[in-house]
Design an enzyme around this catalytic site. Structure first.
Site, PDB file in Angstrom:
ATOM      1  N   PHE A 118       0.879  -1.159   0.000  1.00 39.28           N
ATOM      2  CA  PHE A 118       0.000   0.000   0.000  1.00 39.28           C
ATOM      3  C   PHE A 118       0.923   1.216   0.000  1.00 39.28           C
ATOM      4  CE2 PHE A 118      -4.534  -0.498   1.836  1.00 39.28           C
ATOM      5  CZ  PHE A 118      -4.880  -1.321   0.795  1.00 39.28           C
ATOM      6  N   GLN A 232      -8.444  13.760   4.507  1.00 31.96           N
ATOM      7  CA  GLN A 232      -7.715  13.185   3.364  1.00 31.96           C
ATOM      8  C   GLN A 232      -8.544  13.286   2.075  1.00 31.96           C
ATOM      9  OE1 GLN A 232      -6.933   8.738   3.040  1.00 31.96           O
ATOM     10  NE2 GLN A 232      -4.867   9.512   3.386  1.00 31.96           N
ATOM     11  N   HIS A 234      -8.652  11.975  -1.641  1.00 31.98           N
ATOM     12  CA  HIS A 234      -8.089  10.963  -2.536  1.00 31.98           C
ATOM     13  C   HIS A 234      -7.958  11.608  -3.908  1.00 31.98           C
ATOM     14  CE1 HIS A 234      -7.676   7.251  -4.783  1.00 31.98           C
ATOM     15  NE2 HIS A 234      -7.534   6.602  -3.657  1.00 31.98           N
ATOM     16  N   LEU A 248     -15.017   6.519  -5.684  1.00 33.79           N
ATOM     17  CA  LEU A 248     -13.578   6.288  -5.761  1.00 33.79           C
ATOM     18  C   LEU A 248     -13.133   5.582  -7.044  1.00 33.79           C
ATOM     19  CD1 LEU A 248     -11.328   6.827  -3.614  1.00 33.79           C
ATOM     20  CD2 LEU A 248     -11.303   4.372  -3.291  1.00 33.79           C
ATOM     21  N   GLU A 251      -6.694   3.604  -6.501  1.00 36.94           N
ATOM     22  CA  GLU A 251      -5.296   3.929  -6.736  1.00 36.94           C
ATOM     23  C   GLU A 251      -4.621   2.811  -7.552  1.00 36.94           C
ATOM     24  OE1 GLU A 251      -4.234   6.031  -3.285  1.00 36.94           O
ATOM     25  OE2 GLU A 251      -2.135   5.450  -3.425  1.00 36.94           O
ATOM     26  N   ARG A 282      -0.447  10.447  -2.093  1.00 34.59           N
ATOM     27  CA  ARG A 282      -1.834  10.803  -2.365  1.00 34.59           C
ATOM     28  C   ARG A 282      -2.076  12.322  -2.364  1.00 34.59           C
ATOM     29  NH1 ARG A 282      -5.963   7.080   0.962  1.00 34.59           N
ATOM     30  NH2 ARG A 282      -5.179   5.406  -0.340  1.00 34.59           N
ATOM     31  N   HIS A 347     -12.223  11.793   1.218  1.00 32.37           N
ATOM     32  CA  HIS A 347     -12.151  10.344   1.409  1.00 32.37           C
ATOM     33  C   HIS A 347     -12.148   9.899   2.871  1.00 32.37           C
ATOM     34  CE1 HIS A 347     -11.362   6.283   0.248  1.00 32.37           C
ATOM     35  NE2 HIS A 347     -10.151   6.248   0.751  1.00 32.37           N
ATOM     36  N   ARG A 382      -3.736   9.529   6.719  1.00 26.67           N
ATOM     37  CA  ARG A 382      -3.915   8.107   7.048  1.00 26.67           C
ATOM     38  C   ARG A 382      -3.189   7.225   6.036  1.00 26.67           C
ATOM     39  NH1 ARG A 382      -7.775   3.958   5.274  1.00 26.67           N
ATOM     40  NH2 ARG A 382      -8.327   5.497   3.709  1.00 26.67           N
TER      41      ARG A 382
HETATM   42  C1  LIG Z   1     -14.297   3.877  -1.084  1.00 28.81           C
HETATM   43  C2  LIG Z   1     -13.551   3.607   0.195  1.00 28.81           C
HETATM   44  C3  LIG Z   1     -12.512   2.685   0.220  1.00 28.81           C
HETATM   45  C4  LIG Z   1     -11.826   2.431   1.410  1.00 28.81           C
HETATM   46  N1  LIG Z   1     -10.842   1.472   1.422  1.00 28.81           N
HETATM   47  C5  LIG Z   1     -10.181   1.205   2.575  1.00 28.81           C
HETATM   48  C6  LIG Z   1      -9.180   0.175   2.625  1.00 28.81           C
HETATM   49  O1  LIG Z   1      -8.905  -0.498   1.637  1.00 28.81           O
HETATM   50  N2  LIG Z   1      -8.545  -0.033   3.806  1.00 28.81           N
HETATM   51  C7  LIG Z   1      -8.825   0.674   4.935  1.00 28.81           C
HETATM   52  O2  LIG Z   1      -8.206   0.439   5.966  1.00 28.81           O
HETATM   53  N3  LIG Z   1      -9.793   1.632   4.923  1.00 28.81           N
HETATM   54  C8  LIG Z   1     -10.484   1.914   3.785  1.00 28.81           C
HETATM   55  N4  LIG Z   1     -11.466   2.864   3.778  1.00 28.81           N
HETATM   56  C9  LIG Z   1     -11.839   3.516   5.051  1.00 28.81           C
HETATM   57  C10 LIG Z   1     -12.744   2.603   5.904  1.00 28.81           C
HETATM   58  O3  LIG Z   1     -13.708   1.979   5.091  1.00 28.81           O
HETATM   59  C11 LIG Z   1     -13.490   3.351   7.004  1.00 28.81           C
HETATM   60  O4  LIG Z   1     -12.664   4.257   7.629  1.00 28.81           O
HETATM   61  C12 LIG Z   1     -14.050   2.404   8.064  1.00 28.81           C
HETATM   62  O5  LIG Z   1     -14.832   1.423   7.452  1.00 28.81           O
HETATM   63  C13 LIG Z   1     -14.864   3.148   9.117  1.00 28.81           C
HETATM   64  O6  LIG Z   1     -15.505   2.219   9.952  1.00 28.81           O
HETATM   65  P1  LIG Z   1     -16.390   2.704  11.181  1.00 28.81           P
HETATM   66  O7  LIG Z   1     -16.954   1.479  11.813  1.00 28.81           O
HETATM   67  O8  LIG Z   1     -15.645   3.657  12.012  1.00 28.81           O
HETATM   68  O9  LIG Z   1     -17.593   3.536  10.510  1.00 28.81           O
HETATM   69  P2  LIG Z   1     -18.658   3.150   9.397  1.00 28.81           P
HETATM   70  O10 LIG Z   1     -18.389   1.895   8.697  1.00 28.81           O
HETATM   71  O11 LIG Z   1     -18.845   4.395   8.612  1.00 28.81           O
HETATM   72  O12 LIG Z   1     -19.970   2.874  10.246  1.00 28.81           O
HETATM   73  C14 LIG Z   1     -20.677   3.915  10.868  1.00 28.81           C
HETATM   74  C15 LIG Z   1     -22.001   3.389  11.344  1.00 28.81           C
HETATM   75  O13 LIG Z   1     -22.666   4.393  12.098  1.00 28.81           O
HETATM   76  C16 LIG Z   1     -24.011   4.483  11.709  1.00 28.81           C
HETATM   77  N5  LIG Z   1     -24.508   5.819  12.031  1.00 28.81           N
HETATM   78  C17 LIG Z   1     -23.965   7.013  11.664  1.00 28.81           C
HETATM   79  N6  LIG Z   1     -24.724   8.014  12.155  1.00 28.81           N
HETATM   80  C18 LIG Z   1     -25.757   7.435  12.850  1.00 28.81           C
HETATM   81  C19 LIG Z   1     -26.872   7.935  13.542  1.00 28.81           C
HETATM   82  N7  LIG Z   1     -27.131   9.248  13.647  1.00 28.81           N
HETATM   83  N8  LIG Z   1     -27.738   7.050  14.099  1.00 28.81           N
HETATM   84  C20 LIG Z   1     -27.532   5.715  13.981  1.00 28.81           C
HETATM   85  N9  LIG Z   1     -26.477   5.187  13.333  1.00 28.81           N
HETATM   86  C21 LIG Z   1     -25.608   6.039  12.775  1.00 28.81           C
HETATM   87  C22 LIG Z   1     -23.985   4.143  10.228  1.00 28.81           C
HETATM   88  O14 LIG Z   1     -25.239   3.765   9.790  1.00 28.81           O
HETATM   89  C23 LIG Z   1     -22.966   3.006  10.231  1.00 28.81           C
HETATM   90  O15 LIG Z   1     -23.579   1.821  10.620  1.00 28.81           O
HETATM   91  C24 LIG Z   1     -12.154   3.138   2.591  1.00 28.81           C
HETATM   92  C25 LIG Z   1     -13.184   4.090   2.559  1.00 28.81           C
HETATM   93  C26 LIG Z   1     -13.882   4.326   1.378  1.00 28.81           C
HETATM   94  C27 LIG Z   1     -14.975   5.355   1.382  1.00 28.81           C
END
Ligand SMILES: Cc1cc2nc3c(=O)[nH]c(=O)nc-3n(C[C@H](O)[C@H](O)[C@H](O)COP(=O)(O)OP(=O)(O)OC[C@H]3O[C@@H](n4cnc5c(N)ncnc54)[C@H](O)[C@@H]3O)c2cc1C
Length: 572
Positions: A118, A232, A234, A248, A251, A282, A347, A382
């Site tokens: 990566f 960040q 992208h 997205l 990359e 990036r 991103h 990140r």
């Molecule tokens: C296109 C893309 C590709 C990525 N690729 C990578 C990768 O390859 N490797 C990597 O390490 N990271 C990657 N990331 C980053 C990574 O996906 C996220 O940072 C990570 O999944 C965040 O997880 P989380 O559990 O903190 O939040 P999330 O998965 O965003 O979950 C948040 C939760 O909170 C809930 N929620 C929010 N507000 C409320 C509310 N008011 N009431 C009730 N529920 C609520 C949502 O419904 C959801 O269930 C990528 C991100 C994107 C967008």
């Protein structure tokens, strides 16, 4: 109103929330998970490329200390050192645990989990499941939660946190499907609500998520925030059609030999990073594209061209199947024959709620936070693959801590007046007449994208603060239906966006330098005296901004700072 009770309430059903819930349950504590999306559809499923862990399966020289050094270097040396050490030490265990639970990581012939490069990683460290790593991990966690019969409420929008005697003791939600209010009563509450990339017009997340809900919920209780300016961008997102704007463009397209050109046909990266060209860091590629567009060498949609058509179609279909389908579906082009139009997209939120990472404690008693809603571990930028590692590592550690603490506590009775007040505010929104909140949301996103995006400048950010303040004054029209009302949901989103945007702007104005993902054209250099975190504290309806010193990095990590990174820059 229905009251649901659990020792611990987890708000957010992404990877962070689910991993915490599993640990809380396994510690013998009753837990309830609430998400505003469907059960297997949290934003975590968007993660594609991989999860970092120094398993050393491909490069035996790798170590967690090197992983920590890479993380801090990429993070502009303002990461929360303790959090980084925890992350890197525990990531191998987290990946092995996921494998044991059923995540089908790609394997080498010797049966070991495969690992790939990566960006800015010294060795191959990212473990992956094709280009659907996040989805595979989330499904594993949902399966594990279901196996344990963990209580789960989906499609409930949490709009307020409850508190009594100075402690958080629950939350209020609106069931999006039936329009009913729900009271959640708990001893401890964890925010795992994800990031806030939807503050910006172009974002790689979906339009209904990443609205800064967790930030706003914590803000309303006077929580402390850190490094909100660190966002960040992208370099490559789609630019049209409107429903695909920001999606997205991995990359990996550049990793596989994709070439960037402007509308004059120039391969412009040689002006910005002659050595690494398209495979530069990036933030450098994002600023290069931004610059080309600003100087009039961009496409009519405000992008540049990314071309992989020199590779055989069979190769593209094998290595970039998702991209092939994405451009076919949205734009109707065959990327093995035509160029893609791309531009930077918001991103990842490095800044967020301040927590003591190893405990997840916020500055508000009874309130904890994990995952992208928090700050610290990624510093100013990140490292790709570190976010998935963060959510499972800290999900486990913080889940255990919250479970332990909740065993010592008893329920604090709910304050009925607070419920009446907070529910009354939501009902009041439905009685107003005024602007369509969906339009207002787009206006806020445009201001933030234009005035506080890839390249920032003090004068523009001050103007943005005034614009946001003006937009804040609008009355909204949602119609008075509480059930399946997308305008009401947008109105609640907008309410959450204002404090989030204001803190991003105030922190970005405060940090008078460029570092990591934060680039100011009026302060283009990194300055030693700014090797600090920027802290925001809401006080008497104002935001107090200050700095906080960074914890020193131990020698066994800092000695790797001078190691030369290979120029591989692959995937997210
Ligand atoms: C296109 C893309 C590709 C990525 N690729 C990578 C990768 O390859 N490797 C990597 O390490 N990271 C990657 N990331 C980053 C990574 O996906 C996220 O940072 C990570 O999944 C965040 O997880 P989380 O559990 O903190 O939040 P999330 O998965 O965003 O979950 C948040 C939760 O909170 C809930 N929620 C929010 N507000 C409320 C509310 N008011 N009431 C009730 N529920 C609520 C949502 O419904 C959801 O269930 C990528 C991100 C994107 C967008």
């Amino acid at each position: 109103m229905k009251i649901e009770e659990a020792d611990v309430l987890v708000i957010g059903s992404g990877g962070a929330g689910l991993r915490a819930a599993i640990e809380i349950h396994d510690s013998g504590v009753d837990v309830l998970v609430v998400g505003k999306c469907a059960k297997r559809d949290a934003h975590t499923i968007l993660a594609t490329g991989g999860i970092n862990a120094s398993l050393g399966n491909m490069d035996s020289q790798d170590s967690w200390q090197l992983h920590a050094a890479d993380t801090i270097k990429d993070g502009g040396h303002i990461n929360d050192t303790d959090a980084v050490l925890e992350l890197c030490k525990n990531a191998p265990y987290a990946v092995r645990e996921l494998e044991k639970w059923g995540t089908s990581f790609h394997k080498e012939k010797n049966g070991k989990i495969s690992q790939r490069f990566f960006g800015a990683a010294t060795y191959r460290r990212a473990c992956f499941v094709g280009d659907v790593t996040g989805k595979a991990i989330l499904n594993t966690l949902v399966d594990q939660a279901e196996k344990r019969k963990i209580n789960f409420r989906s499609e409930v929008y949490i709009f307020s946190l409850l508190h009594a005697n100075g402690k958080v003791n629950g939350a209020l939600g609106l069931d999006i499907r039936n329009g009913k209010f729900v009271i959640f009563h708990a001893k401890k509450v964890i925010l795992a609500t994800g990031g806030h990339s939807r503050m910006f017009a172009r974002s790689s997340s979906r339009f209904w998520e990443n609205n800064g809900d967790g930030i706003s919920l914590a803000y309303n209780l006077g929580a402390r925030f850190m490094d909100m300016e660190m966002f960040q961008f992208h370099p490559t997102g789609m630019v049209y059609p409107s429903e695909a704007e920001g999606v997205l463009v991995t990359e990996a397209v550049r990793g596989e030999g994709g070439i960037l050109t402007n509308t004059k046909g120039e391969r412009f990266m040689d002006k910005y990073d002659k050595e690494r060209m398209e495979l530069s860091a990036r933030d450098i590629v994002a600023r290069a594209i931004y610059n080309e567009v600003q100087e009039g060498r961009g496409t009519t949609h405000g992008g540049v061209w990314l071309d992989i058509s020199h590779k055989p179609k069979s190769y593209i279909l094998k290595r970039l199947p998702k991209m092939y389908d994405q451009f076919k579906k949205f734009v109707g082009i065959d990327i093995s024959k035509e160029k893609m139009e791309v531009a930077p997209t918001a991103h990842y939120s490095m800044g967020g709620i301040y927590t003591r990472q190893a405990t997840g404690e916020t500055s508000v008693p009874g309130l904890f936070a994990i995952g992208e809603v928090t700050s610290g571990v990624h510093g100013a930028n990140r490292l790709g693959g570190n976010s998935l590692a963060e959510i499972v590592v800290f999900g486990r550690i913080i889940g255990k801590n919250v479970a332990r603490q909740s065993k010592k506590d008893s329920f604090i009775p709910i304050d009925d007046n607070l419920i009446k007040k907070e529910v009354g505010k939501v009902i009041a929104i439905t009685k107003q007449s005024g602007k369509n909140p969906i339009d207002l949301k787009k206006e806020i996103q445009k201001v933030m994208w234009k005035d506080c995006g890839v390249v920032r400048e003090g004068k523009k950010m001050n103007q943005a603060l005034s614009k946001i303040d003006r937009l804040r004054r609008y009355n909204l029209h949602t119609g008075n239906n509480l059930k399946m009302n997308e305008k009401l949901i947008a109105a609640l989103d907008v309410r959450n966006m204002f404090p989030t945007c204001e803190m991003i702007l105030r922190s970005a104005l405060f940090r008078k330098e460029s570092r990591g993902a934060h680039y100011r054209s009026d302060y283009p250099y990194t300055k030693r005296e700014w090797k600090n975190n920027v802290v925001c504290l809401p006080e008497n309806n104002k935001i107090k901004v200050s700095t906080r010193p960074v914890t020193p990095v131990p020698k066994y990590v800092s000695r790797h700072f001078k190691d030369k990174n290979p120029s591989h820059h692959l995937l997210e």
